[in-house]
Every structure is written in structure tokens, then in C-alpha cells.
Design a protein around this motif. Structure first.
Motif, PDB file in Angstrom:
ATOM      1  N   UNK A 104       0.810  -1.201   0.000  1.00 52.92           N
ATOM      2  CA  UNK A 104       0.000   0.000   0.000  1.00 52.92           C
ATOM      3  C   UNK A 104       0.848   1.257   0.000  1.00 52.92           C
ATOM      4  N   UNK A 105       0.348   2.269  -0.699  1.00 55.59           N
ATOM      5  CA  UNK A 105       0.922   3.596  -0.581  1.00 55.59           C
ATOM      6  C   UNK A 105       0.468   4.182   0.765  1.00 55.59           C
ATOM      7  N   UNK A 106       1.251   5.085   1.341  1.00 56.18           N
ATOM      8  CA  UNK A 106       0.876   5.655   2.645  1.00 56.18           C
ATOM      9  C   UNK A 106      -0.435   6.432   2.581  1.00 56.18           C
ATOM     10  N   UNK A 107      -1.115   6.481   3.720  1.00 56.69           N
ATOM     11  CA  UNK A 107      -2.315   7.295   3.863  1.00 56.69           C
ATOM     12  C   UNK A 107      -2.031   8.409   4.876  1.00 56.69           C
ATOM     13  N   UNK A 108      -2.817   9.482   4.783  1.00 60.43           N
ATOM     14  CA  UNK A 108      -2.572  10.666   5.615  1.00 60.43           C
ATOM     15  C   UNK A 108      -3.516  10.793   6.801  1.00 60.43           C
TER      16      UNK A 108
ATOM     17  N   UNK B 284      -5.583  18.773   4.138  1.00 58.51           N
ATOM     18  CA  UNK B 284      -5.052  18.377   2.833  1.00 58.51           C
ATOM     19  C   UNK B 284      -5.050  16.885   2.597  1.00 58.51           C
ATOM     20  N   UNK B 285      -5.905  16.166   3.314  1.00 54.65           N
ATOM     21  CA  UNK B 285      -5.940  14.710   3.220  1.00 54.65           C
ATOM     22  C   UNK B 285      -6.538  14.265   1.889  1.00 54.65           C
ATOM     23  N   UNK B 286      -5.872  13.325   1.227  1.00 54.86           N
ATOM     24  CA  UNK B 286      -6.376  12.720  -0.001  1.00 54.86           C
ATOM     25  C   UNK B 286      -6.611  11.222   0.165  1.00 54.86           C
ATOM     26  N   UNK B 287      -6.015  10.636   1.212  1.00 53.83           N
ATOM     27  CA  UNK B 287      -6.116   9.191   1.406  1.00 53.83           C
ATOM     28  C   UNK B 287      -6.277   8.896   2.887  1.00 53.83           C
ATOM     29  N   UNK B 288      -7.038   7.843   3.200  1.00 52.16           N
ATOM     30  CA  UNK B 288      -7.308   7.542   4.599  1.00 52.16           C
ATOM     31  C   UNK B 288      -7.551   6.052   4.793  1.00 52.16           C
ATOM     32  N   UNK B 289      -7.339   5.611   6.029  1.00 54.58           N
ATOM     33  CA  UNK B 289      -7.679   4.251   6.438  1.00 54.58           C
ATOM     34  C   UNK B 289      -8.852   4.340   7.407  1.00 54.58           C
ATOM     35  N   UNK B 290      -9.698   3.329   7.384  1.00 54.24           N
ATOM     36  CA  UNK B 290     -10.874   3.290   8.246  1.00 54.24           C
ATOM     37  C   UNK B 290     -10.859   1.991   9.043  1.00 54.24           C
TER      38      UNK B 290
ATOM     39  N   UNK C  81       2.662  11.974   7.297  1.00 52.51           N
ATOM     40  CA  UNK C  81       2.161  13.204   7.905  1.00 52.51           C
ATOM     41  C   UNK C  81       1.185  13.916   6.973  1.00 52.51           C
ATOM     42  N   UNK C  82       0.236  14.607   7.585  1.00 52.00           N
ATOM     43  CA  UNK C  82      -0.702  15.401   6.788  1.00 52.00           C
ATOM     44  C   UNK C  82       0.052  16.550   6.127  1.00 52.00           C
ATOM     45  N   UNK C  83      -0.360  16.932   4.913  1.00 52.71           N
ATOM     46  CA  UNK C  83       0.361  17.973   4.184  1.00 52.71           C
ATOM     47  C   UNK C  83       0.122  19.384   4.688  1.00 52.71           C
ATOM     48  N   UNK C  84      -0.990  19.620   5.414  1.00 52.93           N
ATOM     49  CA  UNK C  84      -1.311  20.965   5.876  1.00 52.93           C
ATOM     50  C   UNK C  84      -1.556  20.932   7.382  1.00 52.93           C
TER      51      UNK C  84
END
Length: 197
Positions: free
Chosen positions: A5-9, A107-113, A188-191
């Protein structure tokens, strides 16, 4: 299923409340669930990812009625700009809440639930996240639910593990299902996010 997986923010922890993970009302595999969510939260924090705890406000008399023991979050919440609690009135964590604003501000574009219940609040929140264009990762061993009781003339009891698997399958091909919570990688989150009110 994906294991590379690519990282999530961000990490969204859905309704991991006392009523659902302890005592007589706990999901069947609550110990495993809490172990996996504990690990996800710790790794997300270390990486500087956004951690959002969703807290369901159940109706009067429900096990998760606000300000009752069962309503309490199981995991301690750390104060700071990258962690927040979002109370929700519906299954979908986005409906009637500030969840989307918090993700956008960070600035989140990806997440895990992760969390409970697989076929209700977890699935509803994941489905809206996908519809809003987020990349969604769902670790198979980090969400759970209850058995579905037998219904005369309809079906025998359906084990919770089957219900959880069907719930994630029903999300379609856009969700990234991974076998293990340990497969999820955070960044880390971008913003600089804004804390929930």
C-alpha cells in the motif's frame, strides 16, 4: 486484496466505544479489534497523520446514549492539531458532521478506516469517503460487527466474520482492502489541520 500500500494521511476510528468493545454487548472478537485499532492509532500518531475518532450518539436508552458509560471512547484521545473527536448522529461519519472539513483543511487525499460496525457505520463512512474522491484503505482485521441472529423463514444465524467480509466486499473495487492492519502505512498530513470544535 492489497498488501503493498501507498501511505495514507489519515486514520478514521469508527465508534470504538465502550458499549461495543467491552462487557456483554462487545463484538465477538473485541480483543483482536482493540489490539489492531491500538496499533493503528499509535503508528498514525508517530507518523504525523490525522487521527479522527468518530463517536456515535445513540438514541435515548441505547447502549451508546450520550454521556452514559457505553458511549465513552475506548481509546484515549491525545490533544493536538492532528487528533480530533467527531460526534455523529447517523451511521455515516460525514453526514451532519465536520469530518469532511477536517480532512480538507489538513489536505488529506487518502485515509484508512477501522472500527465498528462493519456493515453499518464503517461501510457507510467508507462509501461516502469513496464518493467524495478519497483513496480509502480498509484493513480486514481492524473492523468488526455482531452476529446477525437467525430469522425464521429467512436464514440461520450469520457469523459476524461473514457479515464483516460481505460489508467490505459490497464497497466495490475502489476500496483497497488489506488483510492486516499492520499493512497500513501512514505519512504526515500535508497541511496544518484545524481541530474540531
Amino acid at each position: 486484496m492489497s498488501t503493498h500500500l501507498q501511505p495514507v494521511e489519515a486514520l478514521i476510528v469508527v465508534d470504538v466505544q465502550s458499549a461495543f468493545v467491552s462487557g456483554s454487548g462487545a463484538v465477538p472478537d473485541a480483543v483482536r479489534l482493540v489490539d489492531r485499532t491500538t496499533d493503528l492509532i499509535a503508528r498514525a500518531r508517530r507518523s504525523g497523520a490525522l487521527v479522527i475518532h468518530l463517536q456515535n450518539d445513540g438514541p435515548a436508552g441505547a447502549d451508546d446514549e450520550p454521556h452514559t458509560p457505553g458511549w465513552a471512547l475506548h481509546h484515549a484521545v491525545e490533544s493536538g492539531p492532528t487528533e480530533a473527536v467527531v460526534r455523529k448522529p447517523e451511521d455515516d461519519g460525514f453526514q451532519g458532521t465536520v469530518l469532511e472539513r477536517l480532512l480538507t483543511d489538513a489536505g488529506v487525499k487518502s485515509l484508512a478506516i477501522c472500527g465498528v460496525m462493519s456493515e453499518m457505520c464503517v461501510q457507510a463512512t467508507a462509501r461516502t469517503a469513496l464518493a467524495l474522491g478519497y483513496r480509502v484503505v480498509l484493513p480486514h482485521d481492524a473492523h468488526a460487527t455482531q452476529d446477525i441472529p437467525a430469522a425464521p423463514g429467512i436464514s440461520e444465524r450469520i457469523p459476524a466474520a461473514v457479515v464483516s467480509r460481505v460489508a467490505e466486499w459490497a464497497l466495490g473495487s475502489d476500496v483497497e482492502i488489506t488483510p492486516h492492519a499492520s499493512d497500513v502505512v501512514f505519512q504526515a498530513v500535508p497541511a496544518s489541520p484545524v481541530s474540531a470544535p
